[in-house]
Design a protein around this motif. Sequence first.
Motif, mmCIF file in Angstrom:
data_model
loop_
_atom_site.group_PDB
_atom_site.id
_atom_site.type_symbol
_atom_site.label_atom_id
_atom_site.label_comp_id
_atom_site.label_asym_id
_atom_site.label_seq_id
_atom_site.Cartn_x
_atom_site.Cartn_y
_atom_site.Cartn_z
ATOM 1 N N GLY A 46 94.558 75.111 50.260
ATOM 2 C CA GLY A 46 94.438 74.522 48.931
ATOM 3 C C GLY A 46 95.568 73.574 48.633
ATOM 4 N N TRP A 47 96.796 73.955 49.014
ATOM 5 C CA TRP A 47 97.948 73.064 48.767
ATOM 6 C C TRP A 47 97.803 71.764 49.536
ATOM 7 N N TRP A 48 97.360 71.880 50.807
ATOM 8 C CA TRP A 48 97.206 70.693 51.648
ATOM 9 C C TRP A 48 96.164 69.735 51.083
ATOM 10 N N SER A 49 95.074 70.289 50.571
ATOM 11 C CA SER A 49 93.998 69.421 50.062
ATOM 12 C C SER A 49 94.412 68.689 48.794
ATOM 13 N N GLU A 50 95.416 69.209 48.084
ATOM 14 C CA GLU A 50 95.858 68.572 46.843
ATOM 15 C C GLU A 50 96.858 67.436 47.084
ATOM 16 N N GLN A 51 97.427 67.342 48.321
ATOM 17 C CA GLN A 51 98.447 66.341 48.592
ATOM 18 C C GLN A 51 97.831 64.981 48.866
ATOM 19 N N SER A 53 97.580 61.129 50.689
ATOM 20 C CA SER A 53 97.547 60.742 52.104
ATOM 21 C C SER A 53 98.939 60.459 52.638
ATOM 22 N N LEU A 54 99.817 59.869 51.795
ATOM 23 C CA LEU A 54 101.181 59.555 52.227
ATOM 24 C C LEU A 54 101.974 60.824 52.530
ATOM 25 N N VAL A 55 101.831 61.825 51.631
ATOM 26 C CA VAL A 55 102.537 63.092 51.843
ATOM 27 C C VAL A 55 102.045 63.764 53.110
ATOM 28 N N LYS A 56 100.723 63.730 53.339
ATOM 29 C CA LYS A 56 100.179 64.349 54.551
ATOM 30 C C LYS A 56 100.710 63.662 55.806
ATOM 31 N N ALA A 57 100.764 62.314 55.791
ATOM 32 C CA ALA A 57 101.235 61.575 56.967
ATOM 33 C C ALA A 57 102.705 61.876 57.251
ATOM 34 N N LEU A 58 103.534 61.886 56.174
ATOM 35 C CA LEU A 58 104.956 62.174 56.359
ATOM 36 C C LEU A 58 105.182 63.589 56.867
ATOM 37 N N GLY A 62 107.081 64.583 60.297
ATOM 38 C CA GLY A 62 108.231 65.480 60.283
ATOM 39 C C GLY A 62 108.062 66.653 61.236
ATOM 40 N N ILE A 63 106.866 67.218 61.250
ATOM 41 C CA ILE A 63 106.602 68.365 62.143
ATOM 42 C C ILE A 63 106.743 67.932 63.600
ATOM 43 N N CYS A 64 106.253 66.718 63.918
ATOM 44 C CA CYS A 64 106.347 66.216 65.297
ATOM 45 C C CYS A 64 107.809 66.018 65.707
ATOM 46 N N CYS A 65 108.623 65.460 64.791
ATOM 47 C CA CYS A 65 110.042 65.238 65.099
ATOM 48 C C CYS A 65 110.769 66.546 65.362
ATOM 49 N N VAL A 66 110.528 67.548 64.520
ATOM 50 C CA VAL A 66 111.163 68.856 64.712
ATOM 51 C C VAL A 66 110.769 69.437 66.050
#
Length: 204
Positions: A46-51, A53-58, A62-66
């Motif tokens: 539910g949280w993900w669906s509310e974000q 497109s920019l927040v999802k991409a960032l 971030g997850i990939c960099c970590v």
Amino acid sequence: MTKKCPECGNENPDNSSFCKNCGADLKGVSATPKPAAKPSKGGPTGWWSEQSSLVKALSVIGICCVGLIIVAGIGGLLLPDSNTNTSTTPTTAPTTPAQTEATWHSVANFTGTGNKDTDSFTTKGQKFKVKITANTDSMEYALISFFAYPEGETKMYVGNGGIDSFSKKSQTDEFIVNASPGKYYLTIIAANLKNWKVEVLDYY
């Protein structure tokens, strides 16, 4: 329940008589129920669906960099250290000649009873020491001092010192002269002494 001001549109409590924002009369205004808050979807989905497109991409970046940092760190721990010597051949450190510590060396001795220019002496270190021993029967008026000159010089001395206060009839004191290696002589000035002795010690 709230009362909406007809003048400025401000939401006021249902028991308000006047608008808290602009002071308009609210006595004839009827209260209306507050709109219910939009329920948010529960859980991570539910949280993900509310974000946006920019927040999802960032977030994905971030997850990939970590992940890359963690992988690189693990790889660095597993790889052998480039500075580690894996050779089984024993190595020995190069030997260097041991440096001897500088010490004091006596290079000249002079004696007298009054004023005197000493013979020249040669030093090898960056400093030398003048050790004075003076004997007197008149402690109140006795004094002795020296000036150290380069050989051939009569005006520019490289160091000086002396004893002008006697607490006993035989007094000894030492003075350091910082001077480069070379030839020097001392000018001794003495008064009311039975005799004096001066020793020069070189430091190398």
